[in-house]
Design a protein around this motif. Sequence first.
Motif, PDB file in Angstrom:
ATOM      1  N   THR A 148     -28.203 -21.836  20.351  1.00  0.00           N
ATOM      2  CA  THR A 148     -28.768 -23.305  21.781  1.00  0.00           C
ATOM      3  C   THR A 148     -29.128 -21.956  22.844  1.00  0.00           C
ATOM      4  OG1 THR A 148     -26.504 -24.398  21.049  1.00  0.00           O
ATOM      5  CG2 THR A 148     -28.069 -24.764  22.912  1.00  0.00           C
ATOM      6  N   ALA A 149     -28.558 -21.099  22.991  1.00  0.00           N
ATOM      7  CA  ALA A 149     -29.227 -19.677  24.417  1.00  0.00           C
ATOM      8  C   ALA A 149     -30.813 -19.353  23.791  1.00  0.00           C
ATOM      9  CB  ALA A 149     -28.156 -19.191  24.510  1.00  0.00           C
ATOM     10  N   ASP A 150     -30.575 -18.993  22.331  1.00  0.00           N
ATOM     11  CA  ASP A 150     -32.126 -18.722  22.085  1.00  0.00           C
ATOM     12  C   ASP A 150     -33.125 -20.033  22.792  1.00  0.00           C
ATOM     13  OD1 ASP A 150     -31.283 -16.287  21.232  1.00  0.00           O
ATOM     14  OD2 ASP A 150     -31.288 -16.664  19.054  1.00  0.00           O
ATOM     15  N   TYR A 151     -33.030 -20.893  21.596  1.00  0.00           N
ATOM     16  CA  TYR A 151     -33.559 -22.114  22.532  1.00  0.00           C
ATOM     17  C   TYR A 151     -34.102 -22.250  23.675  1.00  0.00           C
ATOM     18  CZ  TYR A 151     -34.929 -26.697  21.468  1.00  0.00           C
ATOM     19  OH  TYR A 151     -35.634 -28.112  21.614  1.00  0.00           O
ATOM     20  N   PHE A 152     -32.983 -22.341  24.572  1.00  0.00           N
ATOM     21  CA  PHE A 152     -33.427 -22.185  25.746  1.00  0.00           C
ATOM     22  C   PHE A 152     -34.490 -21.517  26.467  1.00  0.00           C
ATOM     23  CE2 PHE A 152     -32.336 -20.827  30.053  1.00  0.00           C
ATOM     24  CZ  PHE A 152     -32.778 -21.827  30.850  1.00  0.00           C
ATOM     25  N   GLU A 153     -34.101 -20.142  25.860  1.00  0.00           N
ATOM     26  CA  GLU A 153     -34.810 -19.518  26.268  1.00  0.00           C
ATOM     27  C   GLU A 153     -36.010 -19.688  25.875  1.00  0.00           C
ATOM     28  OE1 GLU A 153     -32.758 -15.207  26.388  1.00  0.00           O
ATOM     29  OE2 GLU A 153     -33.312 -15.749  28.465  1.00  0.00           O
ATOM     30  N   LYS A 154     -36.516 -20.103  24.692  1.00  0.00           N
ATOM     31  CA  LYS A 154     -37.854 -20.554  24.579  1.00  0.00           C
ATOM     32  C   LYS A 154     -38.446 -21.393  25.633  1.00  0.00           C
ATOM     33  CE  LYS A 154     -37.670 -18.859  19.301  1.00  0.00           C
ATOM     34  NZ  LYS A 154     -37.185 -18.928  18.445  1.00  0.00           N
ATOM     35  N   ALA A 155     -37.955 -22.096  25.082  1.00  0.00           N
ATOM     36  CA  ALA A 155     -37.720 -23.605  26.386  1.00  0.00           C
ATOM     37  C   ALA A 155     -39.031 -22.685  27.192  1.00  0.00           C
ATOM     38  CB  ALA A 155     -37.549 -24.879  26.042  1.00  0.00           C
ATOM     39  N   VAL A 156     -38.024 -22.408  27.945  1.00  0.00           N
ATOM     40  CA  VAL A 156     -38.720 -21.782  29.737  1.00  0.00           C
ATOM     41  C   VAL A 156     -39.692 -21.344  29.854  1.00  0.00           C
ATOM     42  CG1 VAL A 156     -35.821 -22.486  30.164  1.00  0.00           C
ATOM     43  CG2 VAL A 156     -36.378 -20.442  29.872  1.00  0.00           C
ATOM     44  N   LYS A 157     -40.156 -20.191  28.526  1.00  0.00           N
ATOM     45  CA  LYS A 157     -40.753 -19.237  28.767  1.00  0.00           C
ATOM     46  C   LYS A 157     -42.113 -20.047  28.858  1.00  0.00           C
ATOM     47  CE  LYS A 157     -40.854 -15.002  25.705  1.00  0.00           C
ATOM     48  NZ  LYS A 157     -40.866 -14.694  24.630  1.00  0.00           N
ATOM     49  N   SER A 158     -42.308 -20.974  28.473  1.00  0.00           N
ATOM     50  CA  SER A 158     -43.516 -21.587  28.999  1.00  0.00           C
ATOM     51  C   SER A 158     -44.353 -21.421  30.658  1.00  0.00           C
ATOM     52  CB  SER A 158     -44.226 -22.521  28.033  1.00  0.00           C
ATOM     53  OG  SER A 158     -43.328 -23.953  28.604  1.00  0.00           O
ATOM     54  N   LYS A 159     -42.981 -21.847  31.633  1.00  0.00           N
ATOM     55  CA  LYS A 159     -42.598 -22.056  32.538  1.00  0.00           C
ATOM     56  C   LYS A 159     -43.485 -23.504  33.336  1.00  0.00           C
ATOM     57  CE  LYS A 159     -42.050 -17.124  33.781  1.00  0.00           C
ATOM     58  NZ  LYS A 159     -41.856 -15.954  34.315  1.00  0.00           N
ATOM     59  N   ILE A 208     -31.881 -31.245  19.407  1.00  0.00           N
ATOM     60  CA  ILE A 208     -32.992 -30.037  19.648  1.00  0.00           C
ATOM     61  C   ILE A 208     -33.117 -29.352  18.143  1.00  0.00           C
ATOM     62  CG2 ILE A 208     -32.248 -29.176  22.077  1.00  0.00           C
ATOM     63  CD1 ILE A 208     -30.213 -27.629  21.129  1.00  0.00           C
ATOM     64  N   SER A 209     -32.408 -29.870  17.305  1.00  0.00           N
ATOM     65  CA  SER A 209     -32.094 -29.559  15.628  1.00  0.00           C
ATOM     66  C   SER A 209     -33.088 -30.070  15.276  1.00  0.00           C
ATOM     67  CB  SER A 209     -30.359 -30.018  15.322  1.00  0.00           C
ATOM     68  OG  SER A 209     -30.548 -30.922  15.321  1.00  0.00           O
ATOM     69  N   LYS A 210     -34.136 -30.800  15.679  1.00  0.00           N
ATOM     70  CA  LYS A 210     -34.915 -31.421  14.881  1.00  0.00           C
ATOM     71  C   LYS A 210     -36.448 -31.245  15.836  1.00  0.00           C
ATOM     72  CE  LYS A 210     -32.560 -35.637  12.861  1.00  0.00           C
ATOM     73  NZ  LYS A 210     -32.463 -36.874  12.954  1.00  0.00           N
ATOM     74  N   LEU A 211     -36.721 -30.994  16.960  1.00  0.00           N
ATOM     75  CA  LEU A 211     -37.668 -30.325  18.233  1.00  0.00           C
ATOM     76  C   LEU A 211     -37.669 -28.608  17.667  1.00  0.00           C
ATOM     77  CD1 LEU A 211     -39.100 -32.823  18.981  1.00  0.00           C
ATOM     78  CD2 LEU A 211     -37.875 -32.561  21.508  1.00  0.00           C
ATOM     79  N   SER A 212     -39.125 -28.099  17.900  1.00  0.00           N
ATOM     80  CA  SER A 212     -39.603 -27.102  18.205  1.00  0.00           C
ATOM     81  C   SER A 212     -38.905 -27.024  20.294  1.00  0.00           C
ATOM     82  CB  SER A 212     -40.373 -26.655  18.495  1.00  0.00           C
ATOM     83  OG  SER A 212     -41.627 -27.514  18.456  1.00  0.00           O
ATOM     84  N   PRO A 213     -38.956 -25.563  20.539  1.00  0.00           N
ATOM     85  CA  PRO A 213     -38.333 -25.634  21.829  1.00  0.00           C
ATOM     86  C   PRO A 213     -40.004 -25.724  22.331  1.00  0.00           C
ATOM     87  CG  PRO A 213     -37.834 -23.756  20.486  1.00  0.00           C
ATOM     88  CD  PRO A 213     -38.558 -24.897  20.187  1.00  0.00           C
ATOM     89  N   GLU A 214     -41.012 -26.230  21.978  1.00  0.00           N
ATOM     90  CA  GLU A 214     -42.516 -26.716  22.041  1.00  0.00           C
ATOM     91  C   GLU A 214     -42.215 -27.865  22.653  1.00  0.00           C
ATOM     92  OE1 GLU A 214     -42.230 -24.244  19.590  1.00  0.00           O
ATOM     93  OE2 GLU A 214     -42.074 -22.524  20.851  1.00  0.00           O
ATOM     94  N   GLY A 215     -42.331 -28.551  21.467  1.00  0.00           N
ATOM     95  CA  GLY A 215     -41.864 -30.237  21.505  1.00  0.00           C
ATOM     96  C   GLY A 215     -40.777 -30.500  22.234  1.00  0.00           C
ATOM     97  N   LEU A 216     -39.796 -29.799  23.173  1.00  0.00           N
ATOM     98  CA  LEU A 216     -38.929 -30.236  23.838  1.00  0.00           C
ATOM     99  C   LEU A 216     -40.036 -30.255  25.377  1.00  0.00           C
ATOM    100  CD1 LEU A 216     -36.191 -31.423  24.512  1.00  0.00           C
ATOM    101  CD2 LEU A 216     -36.155 -28.755  25.693  1.00  0.00           C
ATOM    102  N   VAL A 217     -40.738 -29.004  25.395  1.00  0.00           N
ATOM    103  CA  VAL A 217     -41.279 -28.810  26.280  1.00  0.00           C
ATOM    104  C   VAL A 217     -42.517 -30.147  26.643  1.00  0.00           C
ATOM    105  CG1 VAL A 217     -43.224 -27.114  27.341  1.00  0.00           C
ATOM    106  CG2 VAL A 217     -41.386 -26.921  26.552  1.00  0.00           C
ATOM    107  N   ASN A 218     -43.180 -30.105  25.530  1.00  0.00           N
ATOM    108  CA  ASN A 218     -44.284 -31.130  25.867  1.00  0.00           C
ATOM    109  C   ASN A 218     -43.247 -32.838  26.284  1.00  0.00           C
ATOM    110  OD1 ASN A 218     -45.830 -29.411  25.325  1.00  0.00           O
ATOM    111  ND2 ASN A 218     -46.270 -30.188  23.132  1.00  0.00           N
TER     112      ASN A 218
END
Lengths: 104, 450
Positions: free
Chosen positions: B340-351, B369-379
């Motif tokens: 989860t921590a890794d996922y969060f960091e990937k998602a916030v990377k795009s800022k 979040i088990s089904k959605l990529s970090p980028e998908g979450l951001v979108n």
Amino acid sequence: MADKNTKLTPEEIYKLAKLANLSLNEEQIKKLADSVSSILSYVSQLQSLNTANIEETAQVTGQENVFREDIVDNERMLTQEEALSNAKDKHNGYFMVKAIFEEE
Amino acid sequence: MEIHVELKTVSKMFCGCKNDPFGADKPNIYTCPVCLGLPGALPVPNRKAVEWAVLLGLALNCEIPLFSKFDRKNYFYPDLPKGYQISQYDQPFAVRGFLDITVGNEKKRIGITRVHLEEDTGKLMHATVDDPTSPSGLRGASKKVSLIDFNRSGVPLVEIVTEADIRSSEEARIFLKKLHQIIRYLEISDADMEKGSMRLEPNISVQKIQSRLNRDKIQKLPPYKVEVKNINSFSFAKKAIDFETDRHIAILETGKYPQQETRGWDEKKGVTFSQRSKEEAQDYRYFPEPDIPPIRWSKSQISNFKALIPELPDTRIARFIKEYGLSEYDATVLTEDKKTADYFEKAVKSKTIPAKTVANWIINKKADISKLSPEGLVNLIQAKTQKLPMSEKDLEEVINKVLAVNSKAVVDYKAGKESAIMFLLGQVMRQSHGRADATTTRKILENKLK
Ligand SMILES: [Zn+2]
């Protein structure tokens, strides 16, 4: 050092037998008390050596750090049939022994 | 407290057999002469398992002695085919560490006595089988037996032993949860309690304290302890400790000491039970394992190991607070597991989205979040939070697409099934990630389907 002090009592033989998972009758215990004691006396001749300047060790090969890599070796794995082939008793692919009661 | 953890190497501790006792569909299919204890077999330690044990020691702030060795622990039990277990006695891989925990609002340090490596035993099952040899000669006679599966025999097992620093069942629970989290962060074990890959053994003794202020400064431990074996959940460990504490107090109040013994935990009844003190005093007659040369590390190897340790939860929480401006609560929840921590960091990377918003979405489980990529979450967050109105052209395009793909709904609607329009509307909302305006869309749809 190899004197009467190394004489083992039947109680000590009984304890040793228990630790070695052997069941001995009284006669055998008596006999072993004598023979094990004499073996001990014989071996304890080593005590007369002067080891004051000798470093202790549990290894004589001088080897260190012998490892294997974390890889499955299918070649050496046995099939279930092979694994059980020397078992006295088996049941449904398991080794079978007399019941061990861990709990009530 | 003593804790056993099975390492998730692909092969066993001293042989190349597959290490997957839980995944095996049959008993006794992952064995070889080494882990069956056949005469003449030579054990060779698994490098990865040894390194992981050292890594765990370092993560628990231990010293790593430069010299270490394996020893034989001798005892007879049917799940131990050799008549001894290869373990470590006086020179384990890691010693004198600690783990800091937070109890209420206070920090507390739990000493780690040692971390050592050994091999797991086979698995025993108790059963009743037909007994054709029954002297009564009766058909259907049966006998009680124990069945043994050696798939688990020789699986690398780490044992962690703490100092007697834990003062309550709650402290024990907090300590165990944190230890579990660190093991998962290191990715050296599933530490799955249900599968038995992490097993807990509290050693409990009770004594009266004069003042609560001094409860952590006990000089002398009581002259007895009771060990509860093989507990497989944090809450059971807490319950077993509470049960034992009450039991001991009742005995102590009569002026006696509880018997020093090993007990089991009955999870159904919620009680502990005596496991018939294994013989008098155990005499394991440890001696150095003659088949395995000792291990000697260089200082540079140890610093290399240190470099392999990932950022652990405490450090990560502090960084999340500092770097992303999160509250301590949010940072703690996000870092509970590494994934989860890794996922969060990937998602916030795009800022593109404020870190707090991303954290909020993950913590409140607004998206799976088990089904959605970090980028998908951001979108998704972008679509939902920044409702940029869609241009008419874009909306028209989406609607046309939806109508083209859902011809059945179109036919249904034209045939008078009014509800079909709601389905189409839903599709447009989804395709536009919620950006389409519902009223406008409905009007356009109605016009188009006239
Ligand atoms: Zn094997």
